[in-house]
Design an enzyme around this catalytic site. Structure first.
Site, PDB file in Angstrom:
ATOM      1  N   CYS A 110       5.043  -2.867  -6.189  1.00  0.00           N
ATOM      2  CA  CYS A 110       4.829  -2.008  -4.808  1.00  0.00           C
ATOM      3  C   CYS A 110       4.575  -3.291  -3.781  1.00  0.00           C
ATOM      4  CB  CYS A 110       3.453  -1.516  -4.959  1.00  0.00           C
ATOM      5  SG  CYS A 110       3.053  -0.842  -3.118  1.00  0.00           S
ATOM      6  N   CYS A 113       1.716  -2.797  -1.195  1.00  0.00           N
ATOM      7  CA  CYS A 113       0.438  -2.700  -1.487  1.00  0.00           C
ATOM      8  C   CYS A 113       0.010  -2.817  -3.029  1.00  0.00           C
ATOM      9  CB  CYS A 113      -0.211  -1.414  -0.846  1.00  0.00           C
ATOM     10  SG  CYS A 113       0.716   0.069  -0.932  1.00  0.00           S
ATOM     11  N   SER A 114       0.027  -1.432  -3.506  1.00  0.00           N
ATOM     12  CA  SER A 114      -0.474  -1.518  -5.103  1.00  0.00           C
ATOM     13  C   SER A 114       0.075  -0.133  -5.626  1.00  0.00           C
ATOM     14  CB  SER A 114      -1.907  -2.144  -5.287  1.00  0.00           C
ATOM     15  OG  SER A 114      -2.575  -1.069  -4.568  1.00  0.00           O
ATOM     16  N   CYS A 115       1.138   0.471  -5.049  1.00  0.00           N
ATOM     17  CA  CYS A 115       0.992   1.680  -5.864  1.00  0.00           C
ATOM     18  C   CYS A 115       1.829   1.705  -7.150  1.00  0.00           C
ATOM     19  CB  CYS A 115       2.211   2.162  -5.039  1.00  0.00           C
ATOM     20  SG  CYS A 115       1.734   2.497  -3.149  1.00  0.00           S
TER      21      CYS A 115
END
Lengths: 205, 205
Positions: A110, A113-115
């Site tokens: 991702c 962000c941090s998906c």
């Protein structure tokens, strides 16, 4: 705190979150027990063992594999859902399973962000959320994979999946040679978190 | 927003640091931050899109240097004040100043306006747009041409929700960009990046 205490003083973030929690609770915005229920799910329910069981079943059961590739949330749900509606909602996250083959290697990221597929892998490791991986894996995936010790042959296509929307991606790694006749449980024991991110292969040993 | 969070393709971010036997949380406050964030999200106090936008507005040096869960804490501390759930005075004193209404239920997203404009196999180009607000269209694909790999159905438009607008469904496509299109002729010739793009992000190529 007494003067002879060896307890470290609470850190600034610890004080800030405690204050926020208390204010929100007093204002009725944080239902009693909600935080504990969620944290408990992330500490004890969600984790790569779930993903490993899914992979092992897909390796041993052709019709499950087909269902998993066609409708991942449905097939992943065959392992059961939490009785808590909020946790069950996370477990039903829209997900697409990416099948590694001898010609295609998939890896997820991702960049914004941090998906991450929490419901089947748990919370991501720090490196997945940090700048080096997020910045580099889209522009130099083979160099990044090599840093993980994974050298992808030139004739294998590398597909990087930037999960930037609501869909979560999950890699179905290749079943390693030398595992013929293994039980589902034994197979699950060799499926690593990184193999389901795409930064590692599963090994029989 | 063209912020530091949009880091796909950046170089010189350093090696990927893998922590052996990484714990789920590195401190108790991280556990609390995760729990509070999910609880607030689930009860409709704010959306994940609003939180992401709040995080994107953090000072870039702080974003790069601070631990991951501090982004969440910084983000929702800001958001809770912006949305009127907490005041600076309350955060400073720890005393509740005024009561606040619990969030109303989220509106049902408006259906997409048209049938999908593209189908698998169509050539599309990511639009060259530079909104100052939240977007899930990273810079590294803007202006680049790719091929629709699949239609993913209609999903709520994150960019609008992040600005507090009522949710609106848009058709979303999984789009394949060849590495050479994104990074030039020196990149791996058979490799590709897949990313999910709202219809308003793309035009026919």
């Amino acid at each position: 705190m007494s003067s002879d205490s060896h307890t470290d003083p609470p850190s600034a973030p610890a004080l800030r979150i405690k204050a926020i929690q208390q204010l929100l609770t007093e204002k009725g915005l944080l239902p009693t027990g909600a935080v504990d229920t969620i944290v408990d799910a992330f500490e004890h329910r969600f984790g790569p063992r779930t993903g490993a069981r899914i992979v092992a079943r897909a390796w041993t059961n052709a019709s499950y594999r087909k269902r998993l590739l066609a409708d991942a949330p449905e097939a992943m749900g065959e392992f059961g859902h939490s009785e808590d509606p909020h946790i069950a909602m996370i477990e039903r996250t829209p997900t697409i399973v990416l099948e590694n083959t001898l010609k295609v290697h998939n890896v997820i990221v991702c960049t914004l962000c941090s998906c991450y597929p929490w419901h089947v892998l748990g919370l991501p490791p720090n490196w997945y959320k940090a700048a080096p991986y997020r910045s580099r894996v889209v522009i130099e995936p083979r160099a990044v994979l090599a840093e993980f010790g994974l050298h992808v042959p030139d004739d294998v296509e590398v597909r990087v999946w930037d999960s930037n929307n609501e869909l979560r991606y999950f890699v179905l790694p290749l079943r390693p040679a030398g595992t013929e006749g293994w039980s589902e449980e034994r197979l699950a024991s060799i499926v690593t978190r990184d193999s389901m991110i795409g930064t590692a292969l599963c090994k029989a040993a | 927003m063209n912020g530091i969070h949009d880091m796909g393709g950046l170089q010189n971010m350093g090696p990927i640091v893998v922590e052996a036997n990484e714990p789920i949380f590195h401190a108790d406050w991280e556990r609390d931050v995760l729990g509070v964030n999910f609880a607030l999200n689930m009860s409709g106090v704010y959306t994940v899109h609003e939180l992401r936008y709040a995080i994107e507005q953090l000072p870039p040096v702080h974003y790069l240097e601070s631990p991951y869960y501090l982004h969440w804490l910084d983000g929702f501390e800001r958001l809770l004040q912006e949305k009127g759930y907490l005041t600076a005075q309350e955060l400073a004193t720890g005393q509740v100043g005024s009561a606040v209404a619990a969030p109303s239920h989220r509106p049902v997203p408006a259906p997409p306006r048209e049938v999908p404009q593209f189908k698998a196999g169509d050539r599309v180009r990511a639009r060259n747009i530079n909104p100052r607000t939240h977007t899930r269209l990273p810079r590294y694909v803007r202006g680049r041409a790719g091929t629709v790999a699949a239609g993913l159905g209609a999903l709520a438009f994150a960019d609008g929700i992040a600005q507090g607008k009522s949710p609106e469904l848009q058709h979303v496509y999984s789009v394949r960009f060849e590495a050479s299109e994104l990074w030039g002729p020196d990149s791996g010739s058979r490799d590709a990046v897949y990313i999910d793009l709202y219809e308003s992000y793309v035009e026919a190529a």
